[in-house]
Design an enzyme around this catalytic site. Structure first.
Site, PDB file in Angstrom:
ATOM      1  CG  PHE A 125      -2.066  -0.946   1.111  1.00  0.00           C
ATOM      2  CD1 PHE A 125      -1.839  -2.305   1.256  1.00  0.00           C
ATOM      3  CD2 PHE A 125      -3.352  -0.503   0.830  1.00  0.00           C
ATOM      4  CE1 PHE A 125      -2.877  -3.223   1.120  1.00  0.00           C
ATOM      5  CE2 PHE A 125      -4.402  -1.415   0.699  1.00  0.00           C
ATOM      6  CZ  PHE A 125      -4.166  -2.768   0.842  1.00  0.00           C
ATOM      7  CB  ALA A 126       2.193   3.482  -2.161  1.00  0.00           C
ATOM      8  CE1 TYR A 130       3.605   7.023   5.449  1.00  0.00           C
ATOM      9  CE2 TYR A 130       4.474   4.792   5.377  1.00  0.00           C
ATOM     10  CZ  TYR A 130       4.180   5.942   6.088  1.00  0.00           C
ATOM     11  OH  TYR A 130       4.471   5.997   7.423  1.00  0.00           O
ATOM     12  CG  ASP A 215       4.538  -1.975   6.784  1.00  0.00           C
ATOM     13  OD1 ASP A 215       3.352  -2.346   6.707  1.00  0.00           O
ATOM     14  OD2 ASP A 215       5.029  -1.391   7.778  1.00  0.00           O
ATOM     15  CB  VAL A 216       5.108   0.577   0.780  1.00  0.00           C
ATOM     16  CG1 VAL A 216       4.847   1.921   1.469  1.00  0.00           C
ATOM     17  CG2 VAL A 216       5.651   0.763  -0.620  1.00  0.00           C
ATOM     18  CG  ASP A 217       7.622   1.723   6.103  1.00  0.00           C
ATOM     19  OD1 ASP A 217       7.212   0.555   5.895  1.00  0.00           O
ATOM     20  OD2 ASP A 217       7.622   2.247   7.237  1.00  0.00           O
ATOM     21  CB  THR A 249       2.758  -4.378  22.571  1.00  0.00           C
ATOM     22  OG1 THR A 249       3.252  -4.794  21.285  1.00  0.00           O
ATOM     23  CG2 THR A 249       3.903  -3.835  23.389  1.00  0.00           C
ATOM     24  CD  GLU A 307       2.485  -5.194  15.022  1.00  0.00           C
ATOM     25  OE1 GLU A 307       3.327  -5.261  14.107  1.00  0.00           O
ATOM     26  OE2 GLU A 307       2.655  -4.498  16.057  1.00  0.00           O
TER      27      GLU A 307
HETATM   28  C1  4GW Z   1       1.156   8.504  10.602  1.00  0.00           C
HETATM   29  O1  4GW Z   1       0.933   9.628  10.292  1.00  0.00           O
HETATM   30  C2  4GW Z   1       1.074   7.443   9.574  1.00  0.00           C
HETATM   31  S1  4GW Z   1       0.749   7.678   7.961  1.00  0.00           S
HETATM   32  C3  4GW Z   1       1.249   6.134   9.819  1.00  0.00           C
HETATM   33  C4  4GW Z   1       1.117   5.319   8.688  1.00  0.00           C
HETATM   34  C5  4GW Z   1       0.825   6.051   7.555  1.00  0.00           C
HETATM   35  C6  4GW Z   1       0.640   5.498   6.227  1.00  0.00           C
HETATM   36  C7  4GW Z   1       0.804   4.144   6.048  1.00  0.00           C
HETATM   37  C8  4GW Z   1       0.346   6.318   5.101  1.00  0.00           C
HETATM   38  O2  4GW Z   1       0.184   7.547   5.174  1.00  0.00           O
HETATM   39  N1  4GW Z   1       0.246   5.740   3.876  1.00  0.00           N
HETATM   40  C9  4GW Z   1       0.424   4.390   3.707  1.00  0.00           C
HETATM   41  O3  4GW Z   1       0.361   3.906   2.579  1.00  0.00           O
HETATM   42  N2  4GW Z   1       0.664   3.593   4.802  1.00  0.00           N
HETATM   43  C10 4GW Z   1       0.796   2.146   4.592  1.00  0.00           C
HETATM   44  O4  4GW Z   1       0.672   1.464   5.817  1.00  0.00           O
HETATM   45  C11 4GW Z   1       2.182   1.816   4.045  1.00  0.00           C
HETATM   46  O5  4GW Z   1       2.118   0.654   3.254  1.00  0.00           O
HETATM   47  C12 4GW Z   1       2.947   1.534   5.322  1.00  0.00           C
HETATM   48  O6  4GW Z   1       4.107   0.754   5.082  1.00  0.00           O
HETATM   49  C13 4GW Z   1       1.891   0.811   6.136  1.00  0.00           C
HETATM   50  C14 4GW Z   1       2.127   0.822   7.647  1.00  0.00           C
HETATM   51  O7  4GW Z   1       2.488   2.101   8.103  1.00  0.00           O
HETATM   52  P1  4GW Z   1       3.965   2.392   8.624  1.00  0.00           P
HETATM   53  O8  4GW Z   1       4.931   1.696   7.722  1.00  0.00           O
HETATM   54  O9  4GW Z   1       4.164   3.856   8.754  1.00  0.00           O
HETATM   55  O10 4GW Z   1       3.966   1.697  10.034  1.00  0.00           O
HETATM   56  P2  4GW Z   1       5.288   1.328  10.856  1.00  0.00           P
HETATM   57  O11 4GW Z   1       5.979   2.613  11.215  1.00  0.00           O
HETATM   58  O12 4GW Z   1       4.769   0.580  12.056  1.00  0.00           O
HETATM   59  O13 4GW Z   1       6.164   0.469   9.978  1.00  0.00           O
HETATM   60 MN    MN Z   2       6.446   0.210   7.989  1.00  0.00          MN
END
Ligand code: 4GW
Ligand code: MN
Length: 356
Positions: A125-126, A130, A215-217, A249, A307
Site C-alpha cells: 500500500f502506498a 507513502y 509494508d512499503v517503507d 504488546t 497488527e
Molecule cells: C502517521 O501519520 C502514519 S501515515 C502512519 C502510517 C501512515 C501510512 C501508512 C500512510 O500515510 N500511507 C500508507 O500507505 N501507509 C501504509 O501502511 C504503508 O504501506 C505503510 O508501510 C503501512 C504501515 O504504516 P507504517 O509503515 O508507517 O507503520 P510502521 O511505522 O509501524 O512500519
Molecule cells: Mn512500515
C-alpha cells in the site's frame, strides 16, 4: 469440365471439416491442460464433489493426481543427529517450520515450486505520501524477491499517477489498484485488511497462487524466495522475538475483539509481513476486518491497529510457517548474532515529512 472439378472439391469438403474440428479439439485440450496445470488441489476438490454425488462418471479422484517429481540433485545429506541451527527454534510445537538462514535448501524448494508453476502476488500500500517508497521497494524486489518465479506486484494507491513506470524482469508485472485514502493514519493501516480481502475475492484468486502482504517503507537487501511460502504464514516482529508472552504488546482490554489474555499467545507477529495461499489470506483478512469493524461499532480500536487483530487471529489459527526476523528487520535494533542475514529492512523515514 468446370462442373466436374467443382464436384471433386465438394467430395473433399467433409474431410477438410473433420481436420478443422480435430484441430480445434486439440487446441482446446492444450489450452485446458495449461490453464488447469497449477490447480491440482481444486481438481481434487472437484473430484471430491463428484464422489459426493455418487460419481456417475467413471473417474476416480486418484486418477487425476499429477506426479510432481524432482530431477537428480546432489547436495549435502541432512544429518539426523546434527541440526543445522542450535541457536534458534526451528519448529513450533504444532510443527510449523520457523525459517532461519541455514535451515533449508533453496534448490530443492525452487525445483518443487517451479514444478507447480507457482505464481506469487506481492501486495503493498502506498497511500498519500507513502508513494515516495514505491520505486526503491520495487527496484529492490526485482533484485531479491522470488527471482526466477512468476510475480505480480499489486500496488494499492490513491495517487495512481505517482506510481513510476518501471521495467521489470521477464515473468513479472505491476498492477496498480486505486483505493480511497482515509484521513486517519490508523484507518489507512487497518483498511488494508478490507482491501486485501476484497481483491482476493475479485481478482487475486484468478491470478495468483500465493500472496505476500508487506509494508512499503522497506527495501529488500538479500534473497527472499519460495522458502517463505506455505498455506498461511506470519513473521516474528524484530522487537519481540526474545520476549516473554506477558510482555507482548497484544491488546489487553477484554472488551476488544483483539483481546489476548496474558497467559496465551506464542509469538508477537509483525503487522507488516504475512501471507499464504489466496484462500488462506482471504480467511485471515476477512476475520481481521470483521473484528476491526466490530470494535469500531463499540468505539474501540486495538492498541496496534491491524497488527493486534492479526496477532489475535494467529493465536487461534496457527500459522503453517513462521518467518524469522531476517525477513523483517529494522537496523535501529542493531545486528544481533542470530541474524545471519537481513533480507528486508525498514527504510528510515522522516516522520514529519511523510506523515503530514
Ligand atoms: C502517521 O501519520 C502514519 S501515515 C502512519 C502510517 C501512515 C501510512 C501508512 C500512510 O500515510 N500511507 C500508507 O500507505 N501507509 C501504509 O501502511 C504503508 O504501506 C505503510 O508501510 C503501512 C504501515 O504504516 P507504517 O509503515 O508507517 O507503520 P510502521 O511505522 O509501524 O512500519
Ligand atoms: Mn512500515
Amino acid at each position: 469440365m468446370y462442373l466436374e472439378r467443382y464436384d471433386k472439391r465438394w467430395r473433399k469438403k467433409p474431410f477438410f471439416l473433420l481436420i478443422c474440428l480435430l484441430l480445434i479439439l486439440l487446441c482446446s485440450l492444450i489450452w485446458y491442460t495449461l490453464k488447469h496445470k497449477r490447480w491440482d488441489a481444486s481438481m481434487a476438490f472437484l473430484c471430491d464433489m463428484q464422489v459426493g454425488r455418487k460419481n456417475f462418471t467413471n473417474t476416480n479422484q486418484v486418477d487425476l493426481l499429477r506426479d510432481v517429481f524432482l530431477q537428480r540433485m546432489q547436495y549435502e545429506q541432512p544429518q539426523t543427529m546434527k541440526p543445522p541451527r542450535m541457536d534458534v527454534l526451528m519448529i513450533t510445537p504444532w510443527f510449523a517450520p520457523i525459517v532461519w538462514n541455514g535451515t533449508y535448501n533453496i534448490d530443492i524448494l525452487n525445483a518443487q515450486f517451479h514444478q507447480r508453476n507457482a505464481h506469487i502476488g506481492l501486495t503493498v500500500f502506498a497511500v498519500k505520501k507513502y508513494t515516495m517508497f514505491v520505486q526503491t521497494f520495487i527496484d529492490s524486489a526485482e533484485q531479491f524477491f522470488m527471482v526466477g518465479h512468476k510475480v505480480t506486484y499489486y500496488v494499492f494507491t490513491d495517487r495512481v499517477s505517482d506510481i513510476p513506470a518501471l521495467t521489470l524482469r521477464d515473468g513479472r508485472k505491476l498492477v496498480t489498484l486505486e483505493v480511497p485514502s482515509y484521513q486517519r493514519w490508523q484507518d489507512v493501516s487497518m483498511r488494508r485488511m478490507e482491501m486485501i480481502r476484497d481483491q482476493s475475492r475479485q481478482k487475486f484468486i484468478h491470478e495468483v497462487d500465493y500472496l505476500v502482504c508487506v509494508d512499503v517503507d522497506m527495501k529488500f537487501t538479500d534473497d527472499v524466495g519460495v522458502e517463505i511460502l506455505s498455506d498461511v504464514f506470519g513473521t516474528l516482529h524484530p522487537g519481540f522475538y526474545g520476549t516473554a508472552r506477558q510482555h507482548f504488546t497484544y491488546e489487553r482490554r477484554p472488551e476488544s475483539t483483539a483481546y489476548i489474555p496474558s497467559d496465551e499467545g506464542d509469538f508477537y507477529y509483525a503487522g507488516g509481513y504475512f501471507g499464504g495461499t489466496v484462500e488462506e489470506v482471504y480467511k485471515l483478512t476477512s476475520y481481521c476486518h470483521d473484528a476491526i469493524i466490530k470494535d469500531k461499532e463499540n468505539h474501540l480500536e486495538a492498541r496496534w491497529q491491524d497488527e493486534s487483530y492479526l496477532n489475535k487471529y494467529f493465536v487461534y489459527h496457527k500459522p503453517t510457517k513462521i518467518l524469522s526476523p531476517e525477513y523483517l528487520w529494522d537496523n535501529n535494533y542493531g545486528v544481533p548474532g542470530v541474524l545471519k542475514r537481513r533480507r528486508f529492512v525498514a527504510v528510515p523515514k522522516n516522520h514529519n515529512a511523510v506523515r503530514n
